[in-house]
Enzyme design. Structure first.
Site, PDB file in Angstrom:
ATOM      1  CE1 TYR A 103       7.615   0.893  -2.526  1.00 40.06           C
ATOM      2  CE2 TYR A 103       8.240  -1.065  -1.282  1.00 40.06           C
ATOM      3  CZ  TYR A 103       7.281  -0.158  -1.690  1.00 40.06           C
ATOM      4  OH  TYR A 103       5.984  -0.295  -1.262  1.00 40.06           O
TER       5      TYR A 103
ATOM      6  NE  ARG B 123       7.869   8.316   1.671  1.00 44.88           N
ATOM      7  CZ  ARG B 123       7.117   9.300   2.134  1.00 44.88           C
ATOM      8  NH1 ARG B 123       7.503  10.561   2.020  1.00 44.88           N
ATOM      9  NH2 ARG B 123       5.975   9.046   2.743  1.00 44.88           N
TER      10      ARG B 123
ATOM     11  CG  ASP C  24       3.021   6.328   2.355  1.00 46.85           C
ATOM     12  OD1 ASP C  24       2.081   5.620   2.743  1.00 46.85           O
ATOM     13  OD2 ASP C  24       4.071   6.495   3.009  1.00 46.85           O
TER      14      ASP C  24
ATOM     15  NE  ARG D  79      -1.972  -1.598   3.566  1.00 41.94           N
ATOM     16  CZ  ARG D  79      -2.477  -1.802   4.784  1.00 41.94           C
ATOM     17  NH1 ARG D  79      -3.749  -1.630   5.017  1.00 41.94           N
ATOM     18  NH2 ARG D  79      -1.678  -2.157   5.768  1.00 41.94           N
TER      19      ARG D  79
END
Length: 293
Positions: free
Chosen positions: A124, A212, A63, A61
């Protein structure tokens, strides 16, 4: 359990991508803000001419502002709906979906498949440039500009100290009842010929803001504001550190989600729901498959 498909339904795996720039994240929101899930579910409802909504389950999910090249979701459709639309579903969705989200594949999922819990890892990439002139306008929505020269070798030295199974509480936004123990399988940086520095991050799952936050810590090492041991010291403290900067979302892309062999899908889904603890620690709540960025 969510892995058991109701009688009369077929589980369909969807492989998709999207530009996150104008989305308020993946998940539907009561505020009515535009989301990836909302757009795809609305399109499915329209092309199948269904009076009811078909809910999607997603691998990660993401952001608001985060992109995806290799996102995976599943949806349970009535058998007769799937039989009627299977061959033309992709083309019909392409005609209904907005241009910043695409479904590339729709196929009947193998038994035991769950897009979220069956996944064994998510990969990622975060892209950043330290060019003194800024970011190429043609890639500005996908690359962060960092106004300090980066030492990639130091970033990789620091990153290597974070790989493995740890409690990443220092790099996560804590959610009530959820564990912050994750297995970070891969974390490294490379500068391309175009000068863009790309960080690759792979783990079985991610807790909220984890990627992040890790990127933010390693950028501080790369630009000389912190030494190479600092990110590992922050990790060991297991406490959210205000010095760790959560970088902007637009540099982040979900590149790939991996699954085990078909015969192992159901077992993996059960394993991912188990509460994980580190040796000598108390048990924490929540499942391990709650992917986020």
């Amino acid at each position: 359990m969510a892995d058991e498909v109701a009688d009369g339904f077929v589980r369909v795996r969807l492989d998709l991508s999207y530009d996150g720039k104008d989305f308020s994240g993946w998940a539907k929101q009561p505020s009515g803000r535009r989301t990836v899930q909302g757009e795809i579910e609305a399109a499915l409802r329209t092309v199948t001419r269904s009076p009811t909504n078909f809910d999607l389950t997603v691998a990660g999910r993401t952001d608001a502002g985060v992109h995806a090249r290799g996102q995976v979701a599943h949806v349970d459709l009535p058998r007769e709906v799937w039989a009627e639309h299977e061959e033309k579903l992709l083309r019909r969705l392409a005609g209904r979906l907005p241009h910043d989200v695409r479904v590339w594949k729709a196929a009947r999922a193998p038994e035991g498949f769950n897009a979220r819990f069956s996944a064994i890892w998510r990969r990622y990439q975060y892209r950043v440039t330290d060019h003194p002139g800024g970011v190429d306008p043609l890639i500005r929505s996908h690359v962060l500009w960092h106004d300090w020269e980066l030492d990639v070798e130091k970033m990789n030295t620091a990153a290597a100290l974070l790989v493995g199974e740890h409690d990443f509480a220092a790099y996560c936004k804590k959610r009530e009842g959820a564990t912050t123990i994750r297995t970070l399988q891969e974390l490294w940086w490379e500068r391309g010929a175009d000068g863009v520095v790309t960080g690759t991050v792979r783990a079985d799952a991610f807790c909220h803001n984890m990627v992040r936050s890790l990127v933010g810590a390693l950028l501080y090492v790369g630009d000389g504001h912190r030494d190479v041991e600092w990110p590992a010291k922050v990790l060991a403290a297991r406490v959210r550190d205000s010095a760790v900067h959560v970088v902007k979302a637009h540099g982040l892309t979900l590149e790939e989600v991996a699954y085990p062999a078909d015969e192992l899908l159901a077992a993996r889904a059960v394993e991912a729901r188990n509460v994980r603890t580190l040796p000598g620690s108390a048990a924490g709540g929540g499942e391990s498959g709650d992917g986020c960025c």
